[in-house]
Design an enzyme around this catalytic site. Structure first.
Site, PDB file in Angstrom:
ATOM      1  N   ASP A  62       0.049   5.046   1.029  1.00  0.00           N
ATOM      2  CA  ASP A  62      -0.110   5.944   2.174  1.00  0.00           C
ATOM      3  C   ASP A  62      -0.137   5.157   3.481  1.00  0.00           C
ATOM      4  OD1 ASP A  62      -0.305   8.053   0.358  1.00  0.00           O
ATOM      5  OD2 ASP A  62      -2.487   7.895   0.249  1.00  0.00           O
TER       6      ASP A  62
ATOM      7  N   ASP B 233       0.880  -1.162   0.000  1.00  0.00           N
ATOM      8  CA  ASP B 233       0.000   0.000   0.000  1.00  0.00           C
ATOM      9  C   ASP B 233       0.921   1.215   0.000  1.00  0.00           C
ATOM     10  OD1 ASP B 233      -2.420   1.520   0.317  1.00  0.00           O
ATOM     11  OD2 ASP B 233      -1.929   1.729   2.440  1.00  0.00           O
TER      12      ASP B 233
END
Length: 173
Positions: A9, A7
């Site tokens: 953020d 991922d």
């Protein structure tokens, strides 16, 4: 091929504030070196990120590309290589198949790059990340700074997650 799906953020960069322009992108310490270690161990590294800010009108596709270019440039300074970045840019309520927790981004990459999902990993900071990985057949998930019924391991940050992936630590749930 083995892969690690990251991922963006909260894993690669600070997300205390929304990242809507390149100047907002602040990489966490040790991220570039950690990704380089994955590359050196034979893993292809992919970024799979929900970026509903595009669909919600907070940024444009062009700005998102500029953010990702800056990220790749900064990571490249450490010798880190991202094989591909895939972002779901739809509005969060669009009901698309690519927005995590749905597995669309991961399954598309698995098919496109002939990835052995069962020997691959996903690192995320939300339960929806691990849920998407498991739905796509990814073998193991490391959850950062939290718990998820879909996570196999927990870690404080990507540096620790990479140690787990490479066999140096065992924070199994």
């Amino acid at each position: 091929m083995r892969a690690v799906f990251l991922d963006r953020d909260g894993v690669i960069n600070d997300n205390e504030q929304h990242v809507n322009k390149p100047a907002d992108l602040i990489l966490y310490p040790g991220v570039g070196e950690s990704i380089r270690k994955l590359n050196e161990a034979g893993y292809h590294v992919f970024v799979v990120t929900n970026q509903g800010g595009v669909g919600s009108g907070f940024m444009t596709e062009l700005m998102l590309k500029a953010i990702h270019s800056k990220m790749e440039e900064n990571l490249g300074r450490c010798g880190a290589i991202i094989t591909e970045i895939v972002a779901c840019t739809h509005h969060p309520k669009a009901g698309c198949e690519c927005r995590k927790p749905r597995p669309g981004m991961v399954t598309a990459l698995v098919a496109k790059h002939n990835i052995d999902a069962s020997s691959s990993w996903l690192v995320g900071d939300m339960g929806t990340d691990c849920q998407a990985g498991k739905a796509a057949g990814v073998g193991k998930c490391v959850m950062l700074r939290g718990q998820s019924e879909f996570a196999d391991f927990t870690a404080a940050d990507l540096v620790e997650a990479v140690s787990i992936i490479l066999g140096g630590l065992n924070h199994e749930l």
